[in-house]
Scaffold this motif. Structure first.
Motif, PDB file in Angstrom:
ATOM      1  N   LEU A   4       0.830  -1.205   0.000  1.00 31.50           N
ATOM      2  CA  LEU A   4       0.000   0.000   0.000  1.00 31.50           C
ATOM      3  C   LEU A   4       0.866   1.257   0.000  1.00 31.50           C
ATOM      4  O   LEU A   4       0.603   2.208  -0.748  1.00 31.50           O
ATOM      5  CB  LEU A   4      -0.907   0.007   1.235  1.00 31.50           C
ATOM      6  CG  LEU A   4      -2.007  -1.056   1.301  1.00 31.50           C
ATOM      7  CD1 LEU A   4      -2.660  -1.049   2.676  1.00 31.50           C
ATOM      8  CD2 LEU A   4      -3.048  -0.826   0.218  1.00 31.50           C
ATOM      9  N   ASP A  38      -9.585  -0.957  -1.061  1.00 31.10           N
ATOM     10  CA  ASP A  38      -9.052  -1.917  -0.093  1.00 31.10           C
ATOM     11  C   ASP A  38      -9.535  -1.554   1.312  1.00 31.10           C
ATOM     12  O   ASP A  38      -9.978  -2.420   2.079  1.00 31.10           O
ATOM     13  CB  ASP A  38      -7.519  -1.919  -0.122  1.00 31.10           C
ATOM     14  CG  ASP A  38      -6.966  -2.693  -1.303  1.00 31.10           C
ATOM     15  OD1 ASP A  38      -7.764  -3.312  -2.034  1.00 31.10           O
ATOM     16  OD2 ASP A  38      -5.738  -2.669  -1.503  1.00 31.10           O
ATOM     17  N   GLY A  39      -9.423  -0.263   1.626  1.00 29.62           N
ATOM     18  CA  GLY A  39      -9.880   0.196   2.935  1.00 29.62           C
ATOM     19  C   GLY A  39     -11.366  -0.012   3.128  1.00 29.62           C
ATOM     20  O   GLY A  39     -11.817  -0.475   4.186  1.00 29.62           O
ATOM     21  N   TYR A  48      -0.041   1.466  10.203  1.00 31.17           N
ATOM     22  CA  TYR A  48      -1.018   0.367  10.134  1.00 31.17           C
ATOM     23  C   TYR A  48      -1.354  -0.151  11.530  1.00 31.17           C
ATOM     24  O   TYR A  48      -2.534  -0.302  11.887  1.00 31.17           O
ATOM     25  CB  TYR A  48      -0.466  -0.769   9.267  1.00 31.17           C
ATOM     26  CG  TYR A  48      -1.483  -1.846   8.983  1.00 31.17           C
ATOM     27  CD1 TYR A  48      -2.291  -1.784   7.855  1.00 31.17           C
ATOM     28  CD2 TYR A  48      -1.658  -2.926   9.856  1.00 31.17           C
ATOM     29  CE1 TYR A  48      -3.243  -2.758   7.593  1.00 31.17           C
ATOM     30  CE2 TYR A  48      -2.603  -3.897   9.609  1.00 31.17           C
ATOM     31  CZ  TYR A  48      -3.398  -3.816   8.473  1.00 31.17           C
ATOM     32  OH  TYR A  48      -4.340  -4.777   8.229  1.00 31.17           O
ATOM     33  N   VAL A  55      -5.440   0.245   6.574  1.00 26.91           N
ATOM     34  CA  VAL A  55      -5.259   0.443   5.129  1.00 26.91           C
ATOM     35  C   VAL A  55      -5.350   1.932   4.786  1.00 26.91           C
ATOM     36  O   VAL A  55      -4.474   2.485   4.102  1.00 26.91           O
ATOM     37  CB  VAL A  55      -6.306  -0.364   4.343  1.00 26.91           C
ATOM     38  CG1 VAL A  55      -6.226  -0.025   2.849  1.00 26.91           C
ATOM     39  CG2 VAL A  55      -6.102  -1.852   4.559  1.00 26.91           C
ATOM     40  N   VAL A  81      -5.688  -9.189  -0.853  1.00 25.04           N
ATOM     41  CA  VAL A  81      -6.633  -8.683   0.147  1.00 25.04           C
ATOM     42  C   VAL A  81      -7.862  -9.587   0.222  1.00 25.04           C
ATOM     43  O   VAL A  81      -8.340  -9.918   1.328  1.00 25.04           O
ATOM     44  CB  VAL A  81      -7.058  -7.232  -0.182  1.00 25.04           C
ATOM     45  CG1 VAL A  81      -8.140  -6.761   0.782  1.00 25.04           C
ATOM     46  CG2 VAL A  81      -5.859  -6.300  -0.106  1.00 25.04           C
TER      47      VAL A  81
END
Length: 519
Positions: A77, A166-167, A238, A249, A358
């Protein structure tokens, strides 16, 4: 006794790690030995080799959600966010936001309904599968884009969507995983409260760490220390975000964007920026090499066979729902911003929405108490495998069909000519300025004539290319503009380190770095 057991565990883990690394690096050499393999993106080649190991029942290591989310995900990331230009992100913030937020919601709802209706899967479990598969992972596609010279805007759209969805996917999964356990009620208010809390904490921690390190690195020039600080910031952001109940994320992406676009400009000199960028390029290559090999190696073919019908339904639903989301959200973005996203570009965004690490990490995070856990993992692995091998390997022909391949080779040849012209011009200046005693003047004149002749030939070739391809001149101008801005930013940083300029530099520098401003 405990010490001996601990040492044996460490030794076994180290052997496994070295074995995985050796296989990954061995795969990296295949395209150099066998030319045919160059047609396959490196990450997808790793998946294929991993599948071969799985067929032979050779299991290198057991993937766990902690291994992916805590060890592998933060550097991937951070590296992507570090290299994402703020000016490009700001230009396309609306479509990226639409894809990352509403695209995830549409994907989860659509896939879950399809599984509930056509695969007879209960809605809570269907939502869990859909949430696991809602995060895109186009790393192999974007790497191919850069290699083929695809327009940078398309790369920004895909990477921006991937970073932020992703988050969103992790947040949605964290909420939905509690539904089958009966520990949470599905409702609009609790969902929104959870969303804003998790995202807000992630953004806050990311901004705090990102700006703190940016101002800290203004005070010294130690490349190795600054490189180490970026590594600590990726993992630290993180872990802190997760410990505070936020999204790790979102936190890492925020820190990476700040350090890559702001901190590296005001706190690092050009040499340090190059060192740090090369370090993160290596680390991303290193981690991706391991992750994609293990994805292939973890496949259980018996489980895929047992759930083949559901996997096919999931794949069809996911592809159709993503098409609906991309084309509708793109139309909304175009109507609001008046910034065109062509139909071929929308098609690539649709087909290039691969799933990866992920999705697998989220599936592996399903609690053991759920009886459907193994079924969920098998379905997610099957869908990820399809997207990587089918969609990933067909993206290049699709780019060719849609005429979206760029002019990378031409630009490389042009820039090589420009670089040689500049280098020889500097050699000529040095030759004319440095008249050393003991060297015959005839030698100087001979060398000067040779260099001038080669410069003339280079300039003829450059002018010819500029005439045939006028867009190449814009490339040179943009590179030169970036060099001027870098010099300006470095000068400000020197004043800050010398104590002659305070932190009010920040708004000044941000204004300078905007396209059309500054030098």
């Amino acid at each position: 006794m405990e010490s001996a057991i601990g040492e044996e565990i460490i030794a076994n883990n180290l052997k496994q790690f070295l074995l995985v690394l050796s296989v990954s690096l061995g795969v990296a050499t295949l395209p150099q030995v066998f030319g045919w393999f160059r047609q396959i993106p490196y990450t997808l080649l790793l998946v294929v080799v991993g599948l071969g190991l799985a067929i032979a029942d050779v299991r290198l290591v057991t993937l766990s959600p902690g291994l992916i989310l805590l060890i592998f995900l933060p550097p991937l990331l951070f590296e992507a966010a570090w290299n994402l230009h703020w000016s490009e992100l700001k230009r396309d913030w609306l479509p990226i936001l639409l894809y990352a937020v509403f695209g995830v919601l549409i994907s989860i709802i659509g896939v879950a309904i399809a599984l509930d209706q056509f695969a007879n899967i209960s809605l809570p479990i269907a939502l869990l599968i859909a949430a696991s598969l809602s995060a895109t992972d186009p790393v192999s596609v974007t790497a191919l884009f850069r290699e083929l010279g695809v327009d940078s805007r398309l790369v920004t759209l895909m990477e921006g969507e991937s970073l932020f969805n992703d988050g969103m996917a992790v947040v949605a999964f964290g909420f939905l995983v509690a539904l089958p356990l009966g520990t949470v009620q599905l409702g609009l208010q609790p969902v929104l409260v959870e969303l804003f809390t998790v995202v807000g904490i992630g953004l806050g921690v990311g901004c705090l760490i990102g700006f703190s390190i940016s101002y800290l690195t203004q005070r010294f020039d130690l490349p190795m220390v600054e490189q180490s600080l970026t590594l600590v910031s990726a993992y630290g952001t993180y872990l802190i975000s997760e410990d505070l109940g936020g999204s790790g994320v979102i936190g890492v992406v925020t820190t990476g964007l700040i350090l890559g676009n702001f901190g590296s400009r005001i706190g690092m000199n050009p040499r340090t920026r190059i060192i740090v960028s090369q370090f993160w390029e290596f680390l991303a290559f290193f981690v991706n090499s391991i992750v994609f090999l293990l994805i292939g190696d973890q496949i259980r073919f018996a489980n895929l066979r047992d759930n083949l019908q559901i996997i096919i339904i999931t794949v069809i639903a996911m592809i159709l729902i993503r098409a609906v989301a991309i084309f509708i959200l793109s139309r909304i973005s175009i109507s609001l911003t008046k910034s065109e996203i062509s139909l071929p570009e929308q098609t690539i965004l649709w087909w290039g929405g691969l799933r990866g690490s992920v999705a697998i990490a989220l599936a592996l995070s399903v609690p053991d108490i759920l009886p459907e856990r193994e079924e969920i993992i098998a379905i997610v692995f099957g869908v990820v495998l399809f997207t990587l091998l089918v969609q990933g390997l067909t993206i290049k022909p699709l780019l060719e069909k849609l005429n979206l391949l760029g002019d990378t080779k031409l630009r490389e040849s042009y820039l090589e000519l420009v670089a040689r012209d500049v280098a020889l011009s500097r050699v000529l200046q040095y030759l004319q300025a440095d008249q050393r005693p003991g060297i015959d003047q005839e030698f100087y004149r001979y060398q000067e004539t040779l260099i001038k002749g080669e410069i003339t030939e280079l300039q003829i070739k450059i002018e010819k290319l500029q005439t045939e391809y006028p867009n190449l001149q814009n490339t040179t101008m943009e590179l030169f503009r970036e060099e001027l801005l870098a010099i300006e930013a470095d000068t400000y940083a020197e004043f800050v380190r010398a104590g002659r300029l305070n932190k009010e530099l920040a708004p000044m520098l941000q204004q300078v770095l905007q396209p059309g401003n500054g030098l």
